[in-house]
Write a protein that holds these residues in place. Structure first.
Motif, mmCIF file in Angstrom:
data_model
loop_
_atom_site.group_PDB
_atom_site.id
_atom_site.type_symbol
_atom_site.label_atom_id
_atom_site.label_comp_id
_atom_site.label_asym_id
_atom_site.label_seq_id
_atom_site.Cartn_x
_atom_site.Cartn_y
_atom_site.Cartn_z
ATOM 1 N N MET A 1 -27.654 34.964 -25.049
ATOM 2 C CA MET A 1 -27.273 35.602 -26.307
ATOM 3 C C MET A 1 -26.290 36.755 -25.524
ATOM 4 O O MET A 1 -26.510 37.332 -24.637
ATOM 5 N N LEU A 2 -25.130 36.621 -26.475
ATOM 6 C CA LEU A 2 -23.932 37.907 -25.999
ATOM 7 C C LEU A 2 -24.513 39.171 -26.368
ATOM 8 O O LEU A 2 -25.411 39.430 -27.280
ATOM 9 N N THR A 3 -23.806 40.089 -25.675
ATOM 10 C CA THR A 3 -24.240 41.313 -25.879
ATOM 11 C C THR A 3 -23.921 41.860 -27.328
ATOM 12 O O THR A 3 -24.621 42.498 -27.809
ATOM 13 N N LEU A 4 -22.938 41.335 -27.889
ATOM 14 C CA LEU A 4 -22.553 41.728 -29.438
ATOM 15 C C LEU A 4 -23.568 41.199 -30.241
ATOM 16 O O LEU A 4 -23.766 41.880 -31.109
ATOM 17 N N LEU A 9 -28.367 42.187 -33.704
ATOM 18 C CA LEU A 9 -29.614 41.757 -33.902
ATOM 19 C C LEU A 9 -30.597 43.336 -33.807
ATOM 20 O O LEU A 9 -31.493 43.352 -34.717
ATOM 21 N N ILE A 10 -30.273 44.041 -32.784
ATOM 22 C CA ILE A 10 -30.781 45.372 -32.811
ATOM 23 C C ILE A 10 -30.750 46.115 -34.123
ATOM 24 O O ILE A 10 -31.597 46.841 -34.634
ATOM 25 N N GLN A 11 -29.476 46.092 -34.724
ATOM 26 C CA GLN A 11 -29.108 46.947 -35.803
ATOM 27 C C GLN A 11 -29.854 46.263 -37.114
ATOM 28 O O GLN A 11 -30.436 47.093 -37.916
ATOM 29 N N ASN A 12 -29.893 44.816 -37.037
ATOM 30 C CA ASN A 12 -30.706 44.482 -38.188
ATOM 31 C C ASN A 12 -32.154 44.579 -38.180
ATOM 32 O O ASN A 12 -32.774 44.697 -39.314
ATOM 33 N N VAL A 13 -32.882 44.617 -36.940
ATOM 34 C CA VAL A 13 -34.294 44.934 -36.707
ATOM 35 C C VAL A 13 -34.598 46.119 -37.123
ATOM 36 O O VAL A 13 -35.421 46.406 -37.863
ATOM 37 N N ALA A 26 -37.297 43.247 -25.552
ATOM 38 C CA ALA A 26 -36.828 42.544 -24.333
ATOM 39 C C ALA A 26 -37.410 41.370 -24.157
ATOM 40 O O ALA A 26 -36.936 40.111 -23.937
ATOM 41 N N GLU A 27 -38.780 41.434 -24.161
ATOM 42 C CA GLU A 27 -39.803 40.236 -24.251
ATOM 43 C C GLU A 27 -39.659 39.090 -25.030
ATOM 44 O O GLU A 27 -39.278 37.908 -24.891
ATOM 45 N N GLU A 28 -39.358 39.556 -26.379
ATOM 46 C CA GLU A 28 -38.794 38.570 -27.287
ATOM 47 C C GLU A 28 -37.762 37.823 -27.117
ATOM 48 O O GLU A 28 -37.541 36.553 -27.577
ATOM 49 N N LEU A 29 -36.675 38.532 -26.646
ATOM 50 C CA LEU A 29 -35.524 37.743 -26.357
ATOM 51 C C LEU A 29 -35.350 37.322 -25.141
ATOM 52 O O LEU A 29 -34.266 36.539 -24.801
ATOM 53 N N GLY A 30 -36.376 37.425 -24.035
ATOM 54 C CA GLY A 30 -36.283 36.753 -22.780
ATOM 55 C C GLY A 30 -34.931 37.390 -22.013
ATOM 56 O O GLY A 30 -34.605 36.799 -21.088
ATOM 57 N N VAL A 31 -35.042 38.918 -22.075
ATOM 58 C CA VAL A 31 -33.963 39.503 -21.231
ATOM 59 C C VAL A 31 -34.753 40.813 -20.670
ATOM 60 O O VAL A 31 -35.903 41.036 -20.907
ATOM 61 N N SER A 32 -33.840 41.229 -19.705
ATOM 62 C CA SER A 32 -34.605 42.592 -19.090
ATOM 63 C C SER A 32 -34.774 43.758 -19.865
ATOM 64 O O SER A 32 -33.716 44.022 -20.838
#
Length: 251
Positions: A1-4, A9-13, A26-32
């Motif tokens: 997933m791109l940074t943008l 998504l963060i703002q939507n959540v 982070a765990e949900e998205l699979g990133v650090s």
């Protein structure tokens, strides 16, 4: 997933859930977790959220200039002002904080009300100059232009000599986790001082401030007696506030 995409998504959540927990997100998205924390820092720098320990909360929208805010949600503020004005009893000493919603409160005081209104807002004092039976005391000091209120040592000294029955508090955000907050440290300190000098603190909040947070704490929810909100605010959302102590008055 791109940074943008992540930031969107963060703002939507945040709009949906009212908070972000960095570790679980982070765990949900699979990133650090570091990646999410970096995203949160950058969004906070742009004023798009308020970082808190472990994650983020929605930021307050009340950051525009005073005259811009005065035009925003004017009908809702008038309704809130009328409801709040009805809480003032004859003979009381009342401190009115600055802000565009409290300005509406001043405009909606009953014409026959006899009370003493103390304020550090020149705008509110000028509005009350037209009231036939309210005594007005204006606190002086250095003008904080964003909120059109006086602050500083002179203001604090004058406020320290006051004992008020009610304090109608203005805040830029109210959240179950952070309490009532605002965007300026010195302004937050002045508001806390007024609350300490008052028997009861009442917060009048437009719907856009419910669930939002700003950097500086004014008061915890436990220190607020009543929150006046728009009738359209869902009861389920307000349960988080009333459970902590404040009474909820719907306008």
């Amino acid at each position: 997933m791109l940074t943008l995409e992540r930031k969107t998504l963060i703002q939507n959540v945040l709009r949906r859930d009212g908070r972000i927990v960095a570790k679980s997100f982070a765990e949900e998205l699979g990133v650090s977790e570091d990646t999410i924390r970096r995203d949160l820092r950058e969004l906070a720098k742009d004023g798009l959220l308020q970082r808190v320990h472990g994650g983020a909360l929605p930021s307050s929208p009340a950051i525009a200039d005073y005259h811009v805010r005065e035009q925003m949600a004017s009908s809702a503020k008038e309704k809130l002002g009328r409801a709040a004005a009805g809480l003032i009893k004859p003979g009381q000493i009342v401190f009115l904080d600055g802000g565009t919603t409290n300005l509406q409160l001043a405009r909606n005081l009953p014409p026959k009300l006899e009370a003493t209104i103390i304020t550090h807002s020149p705008s509110i004092a000028v509005e009350l100059a037209q009231h036939p039976s309210v005594e007005v005391e204006l606190i002086g000091g250095r003008l904080f232009k964003h909120s059109i209120v006086s602050m500083g040592a002179a203001s604090a000294e004058a406020i320290s000599g006051i004992r008020a029955d009610l304090f109608f508090l203005g805040a830029t955000g109210i959240h179950p986790e952070t309490g009532a907050t605002t965007g300026n440290r010195e302004e937050a300190a002045i508001k806390r001082l007024i609350a300490r000098q008052s028997a009861e603190t009442i917060l009048v909040a437009t719907q856009d401030k419910i669930g939002a947070a700003s950097p500086y704490l004014i008061l915890s929810l436990e220190e607020i007696a009543t929150i006046v909100v728009d009738a359209d605010v869902p009861d389920k959302l307000l349960e988080q506030y009333s459970a902590t102590g404040p009474a909820i008055l719907k306008a």
